[in-house]
Design an enzyme around this catalytic site. Structure first.
Site, PDB file in Angstrom:
ATOM      1  N   LEU A  26       0.833  -1.189   0.000  1.00  0.00           N
ATOM      2  CA  LEU A  26       0.000   0.000   0.000  1.00  0.00           C
ATOM      3  C   LEU A  26       0.877   1.253   0.000  1.00  0.00           C
ATOM      4  O   LEU A  26       2.081   1.178   0.309  1.00  0.00           O
ATOM      5  CB  LEU A  26      -0.906  -0.005   1.231  1.00  0.00           C
ATOM      6  CG  LEU A  26      -2.024  -1.059   1.226  1.00  0.00           C
ATOM      7  CD1 LEU A  26      -2.603  -1.242   2.620  1.00  0.00           C
ATOM      8  CD2 LEU A  26      -3.120  -0.675   0.228  1.00  0.00           C
ATOM      9  N   ASP A 113       9.293  -0.274  -8.894  1.00  0.00           N
ATOM     10  CA  ASP A 113       8.693   0.377  -7.718  1.00  0.00           C
ATOM     11  C   ASP A 113       7.272   0.831  -8.042  1.00  0.00           C
ATOM     12  O   ASP A 113       7.058   1.842  -8.713  1.00  0.00           O
ATOM     13  CB  ASP A 113       9.567   1.564  -7.294  1.00  0.00           C
ATOM     14  CG  ASP A 113       9.039   2.269  -6.059  1.00  0.00           C
ATOM     15  OD1 ASP A 113       8.169   1.696  -5.376  1.00  0.00           O
ATOM     16  OD2 ASP A 113       9.493   3.393  -5.774  1.00  0.00           O
ATOM     17  N   LEU A 158       4.687  14.631   1.156  1.00  0.00           N
ATOM     18  CA  LEU A 158       4.304  16.044   1.079  1.00  0.00           C
ATOM     19  C   LEU A 158       5.268  16.849   0.213  1.00  0.00           C
ATOM     20  O   LEU A 158       4.921  17.920  -0.269  1.00  0.00           O
ATOM     21  CB  LEU A 158       4.232  16.650   2.484  1.00  0.00           C
ATOM     22  CG  LEU A 158       3.207  16.016   3.441  1.00  0.00           C
ATOM     23  CD1 LEU A 158       3.089  16.860   4.704  1.00  0.00           C
ATOM     24  CD2 LEU A 158       1.854  15.862   2.775  1.00  0.00           C
ATOM     25  N   ARG A 178      -6.559   8.231   0.165  1.00  0.00           N
ATOM     26  CA  ARG A 178      -6.096   7.385  -0.932  1.00  0.00           C
ATOM     27  C   ARG A 178      -5.710   5.996  -0.418  1.00  0.00           C
ATOM     28  O   ARG A 178      -6.006   4.972  -1.039  1.00  0.00           O
ATOM     29  CB  ARG A 178      -4.899   8.042  -1.633  1.00  0.00           C
ATOM     30  CG  ARG A 178      -4.450   7.317  -2.882  1.00  0.00           C
ATOM     31  CD  ARG A 178      -3.138   7.873  -3.436  1.00  0.00           C
ATOM     32  NE  ARG A 178      -3.221   9.292  -3.779  1.00  0.00           N
ATOM     33  CZ  ARG A 178      -2.223   9.950  -4.367  1.00  0.00           C
ATOM     34  NH1 ARG A 178      -1.072   9.329  -4.621  1.00  0.00           N
ATOM     35  NH2 ARG A 178      -2.360  11.224  -4.642  1.00  0.00           N
ATOM     36  N   ARG A 237      37.977  13.309   8.699  1.00  0.00           N
ATOM     37  CA  ARG A 237      39.289  12.669   8.773  1.00  0.00           C
ATOM     38  C   ARG A 237      39.920  12.868  10.145  1.00  0.00           C
ATOM     39  O   ARG A 237      39.586  13.800  10.875  1.00  0.00           O
ATOM     40  CB  ARG A 237      40.215  13.237   7.691  1.00  0.00           C
ATOM     41  CG  ARG A 237      39.932  12.704   6.300  1.00  0.00           C
ATOM     42  CD  ARG A 237      40.832  13.325   5.270  1.00  0.00           C
ATOM     43  NE  ARG A 237      42.233  13.201   5.619  1.00  0.00           N
ATOM     44  CZ  ARG A 237      43.224  13.826   4.994  1.00  0.00           C
ATOM     45  NH1 ARG A 237      42.945  14.640   3.989  1.00  0.00           N
ATOM     46  NH2 ARG A 237      44.460  13.661   5.372  1.00  0.00           N
ATOM     47  N   TYR A 364      42.007  -0.580  -3.654  1.00  0.00           N
ATOM     48  CA  TYR A 364      40.729  -0.076  -3.153  1.00  0.00           C
ATOM     49  C   TYR A 364      39.654  -1.159  -3.212  1.00  0.00           C
ATOM     50  O   TYR A 364      38.725  -1.165  -2.394  1.00  0.00           O
ATOM     51  CB  TYR A 364      40.282   1.162  -3.948  1.00  0.00           C
ATOM     52  CG  TYR A 364      40.789   2.447  -3.341  1.00  0.00           C
ATOM     53  CD1 TYR A 364      40.086   3.082  -2.328  1.00  0.00           C
ATOM     54  CD2 TYR A 364      41.986   3.017  -3.770  1.00  0.00           C
ATOM     55  CE1 TYR A 364      40.552   4.253  -1.752  1.00  0.00           C
ATOM     56  CE2 TYR A 364      42.460   4.183  -3.201  1.00  0.00           C
ATOM     57  CZ  TYR A 364      41.742   4.799  -2.196  1.00  0.00           C
ATOM     58  OH  TYR A 364      42.205   5.951  -1.612  1.00  0.00           O
ATOM     59  N   SER A 392      41.008   7.006   2.761  1.00  0.00           N
ATOM     60  CA  SER A 392      40.677   5.859   1.920  1.00  0.00           C
ATOM     61  C   SER A 392      39.415   5.164   2.393  1.00  0.00           C
ATOM     62  O   SER A 392      38.562   4.760   1.589  1.00  0.00           O
ATOM     63  CB  SER A 392      41.846   4.867   1.901  1.00  0.00           C
ATOM     64  OG  SER A 392      42.245   4.538   3.230  1.00  0.00           O
ATOM     65  N   ARG A 395      36.332   7.333   1.659  1.00  0.00           N
ATOM     66  CA  ARG A 395      35.989   7.279   0.232  1.00  0.00           C
ATOM     67  C   ARG A 395      35.121   6.060  -0.082  1.00  0.00           C
ATOM     68  O   ARG A 395      34.117   6.160  -0.797  1.00  0.00           O
ATOM     69  CB  ARG A 395      37.264   7.219  -0.610  1.00  0.00           C
ATOM     70  CG  ARG A 395      38.015   8.522  -0.698  1.00  0.00           C
ATOM     71  CD  ARG A 395      39.176   8.394  -1.662  1.00  0.00           C
ATOM     72  NE  ARG A 395      39.943   9.627  -1.672  1.00  0.00           N
ATOM     73  CZ  ARG A 395      41.216   9.715  -1.323  1.00  0.00           C
ATOM     74  NH1 ARG A 395      41.877   8.643  -0.939  1.00  0.00           N
ATOM     75  NH2 ARG A 395      41.846  10.870  -1.353  1.00  0.00           N
TER      76      ARG A 395
END
Length: 611
Positions: A26, A113, A158, A178, A237, A364, A392, A395
């Site tokens: 709903l 969706d 809203l 609704r 940091r 990374y 790092s 990030r």
């Protein structure tokens, strides 16, 4: 660990196939929030994923609620044929775009969706996509807590174009009407419809049916860790350390680093206050403020940057898994030295800064895999969160939250002295940066950001795309003045509290001394006008007599005779403190608690006046 995965040249995981996740529920049940969060996670895994929202597409085609036919959302009586045709057209056009994403754009997972609250509509969707080789899973969000639904309406619905210019209370009432209409014809998903994941009250309970496959089970695990409670996540940091460019040293903070830590705390508190005022100004409900939780790595410079929070009573958690990226053989080297000593490694690194791993180092990609447990903890956490860490690590976590592609991660500029604020929302995340520190350790003479080691530097690692919206160092708002003012207020409060604490300790010490019958020297200044420097001179004189004179002389020293004064007797009944102890006794107490007393400017004069 799964994240992030390497993908094939086609951009798909060959063994997973095409997947369509169809949301069911709903209105105002958190479907969009769940969809966006799942999209973010799958993209971070390296899976090409996209959310297609039927409501967003309808607004794109028709505009706001004022352009929608009156019977568009009607359920109690039949709609007009024109309205039904319009609904079918919008639905079919969106589903055609979904197939285009699979067949033309190389996508692998789509999150559809929409409400999809009717059994017949779900069956038609299932048969349509299964016939084209797409594996369909229903994701139903069920919520029976009215306060969650109302909060979702006020915080999300809203602000949608449907209610642009509407009075807030009128819009809430309209949306509830609704919902009531659709409840009359809503059908929950059942086991005979196909595979499904059913989420109750946004993670309170999860029910699973016929879920098979690697990516499908990863989705289930992720959905067990999310929630929709409003919260804010901050990133900063760690402060400057004594030895900046050594991974192995694990050195402590420099003097500038300690100053930075105090300023950071002030900046975070100032931002939390400002955020509360922003919500009030926007007419949003402001309830109890979320507690603030602090995460740091176990490295000294990170944890010690959080010490001001520890001393103020905040909960600080060390996470060794959040240590900075390991530079390997490049530890302590500058960019030029790395290029000169390891030219082949440098060339390979430039070709792929995200995936390249120097000898005995981490890439990374390796760091992202290591941080996956932190991702799930971050999703589970319902408090406001401050992560004090290394460039790092920040990030990688920001890449997950903001949705950055892997190739952009190493180039994200995170300046020391900037506070990054991320607020998860139903349609993604809202990210802002605030500059609070310009002192030592932020940048070099040319203005370039300084980093703990070369592996964390952005040098040679490309640039963030201009439209990505995550160049935090360049886009930061200046809040230095607010942080300085907040720090000044904090210090005044700390000094006042410490002064009161020391006064209490002195009074208690003197009271216990008098109660135990200890004898102190006669008061050399009856009017009690002496200060601690005078006490120092008297104490030194006494110590000189003690070390140079005979035992007899010392034993007869008037400085050790005690006559309990009348003031002492009066003091036991609430009289003056001055008649109860000598300055020499007060000096002993001062030495005992001197380390604390030194923290308060001018406290020696305060103690002198007290005595």
């Amino acid at each position: 660990m799964a994240a992030p995965l390497y993908v094939t040249q086609s951009g798909r995981l060959f063994h997973a196939g095409l997947i369509l996740i169809v949301t069911v529920g709903l209105p105002a049940r958190g479907k969009t929030h769940i969809s966006r969060a799942l999209e973010r996670y799958l993209r971070w895994l390296g899976v090409k994923t996209r959310v297609y929202s039927l409501g967003d597409y309808r607004r794109k085609v028709l505009g706001g609620a004022q352009n929608v036919p009156p019977d568009y959302f009607q359920t109690k009586s039949p709609r007009s044929e024109a309205t039904n045709a319009l609904r079918r057209r919008i639905k079919n056009e969106l589903e055609d775009q979904i197939m285009d994403f699979y067949t033309v754009q190389g996508g692998q997972v789509v999150i559809y969706d929409a409400n999809n609250g009717n059994v017949k509509n779900r069956k038609d969707c299932y048969e349509k996509f299964e016939s084209k080789g797409v594996h369909v899973i229903f994701l139903e969000s069920v919520c029976d807590q009215e306060e969650i639904i109302t909060a979702n309406i006020r915080s999300v619905k809203l602000s949608s174009p449907d209610y642009a210019g509407w009075d807030a209370d009128r819009a809430v009432a309209d949306y509830w009407s609704r919902i009531r209409d659709q409840e009359q014809v809503y059908d929950t998903v059942t086991a005979d419809e196909g595979p499904f994941i059913k989420v109750m009250n946004v993670g309170e309970r999860i029910e699973v049916n016929r879920i098979e496959g690697y990516l499908q089970t990863r989705c289930c695990f992720f959905l067990m860790n999310i929630h929709t409670k409003p919260r804010t996540i901050y990133f900063a940091r760690s402060g400057q350390s004594l030895i900046e460019h050594s991974y192995k040293a694990d050195s402590d903070l420099s003097p500038a680093g300690w100053e930075y830590s105090e300023r950071m705390k002030a900046a975070v508190i100032a931002r939390r206050k400002a955020l509360k005022e922003e919500k009030k100004a926007n007419g949003e409900a402001v309830g109890n403020e979320n507690p603030l939780l602090i995460w740091t790595s176990a490295r000294r410079r990170a944890y010690h940057t959080a010490w001001p929070f520890v001393h103020s009573g905040f909960k600080v958690v060390q996470k060794p898994i959040m240590s900075e990226i390991n530079p390997g053989v490049w530890d302590g080297l500058s960019t030029g030295e790395a290029m000169e000593l390891y030219p082949d490694e440098w060339d390979r690194f430039l070709s792929d800064p995200y995936a390249h791993r120097a000898p005995r180092a981490e890439s990374y990609h390796d760091l992202s895999v290591r941080l996956e447990p932190v991702i799930f903890e971050l999703e589970r956490c319902q408090d406001d969160l401050l992560i004090i860490g290394h460039a790092s690590v920040i990030r990688c976590l920001l890449a997950y939250l903001v949705g950055l592609p892997p190739n952009e991660v190493p180039a994200v500029e995170i300046a020391r002295g900037d506070l990054v604020e991320v607020t998860p929302a139903s349609y993604g995340v809202i990210s802002r940066a605030f500059h609070f520190w310009s002192g030592e350790g932020r940048g070099d003479a040319s203005g370039e950001n300084l980093y703990e080691n070369f592996a964390e530097s952005t040098s040679g690692k490309g640039t963030v795309l201009p439209d990505s919206g995550v160049n935090f160092a360049a886009d930061a708002f200046n809040m230095e003045q607010e942080a300085e003012e907040e720090e000044k207020i904090e210090k005044e409060i700390q000094a006042d509290n410490l002064a009161k604490s020391l006064k209490g300790k002195i009074l208690n010490k003197l009271h216990n001394s008098s109660k135990d019958g200890t004898r102190s020297a006669p008061h050399p200044h009856p009017q009690g006008q002496s200060t601690l420097p005078h006490l120092q001179e008297d104490k030194e004189k006494e110590m000189e007599e003690r070390t140079t004179g005979s035992d007899a002389e010392y034993g007869n020293s008037p400085g050790l005779e005690e006559v309990v004064s009348e003031g002492d007797a009066e003091g036991k009944e609430g009289g003056s403190l001055r008649g109860r102890a000598s300055e020499l006794q007060a000096f002993d107490i001062w030495n005992e608690i001197g380390e604390e007393a030194d923290k308060v400017s001018g406290y020696s004069e305060y103690l002198g006046d007290l005595i």
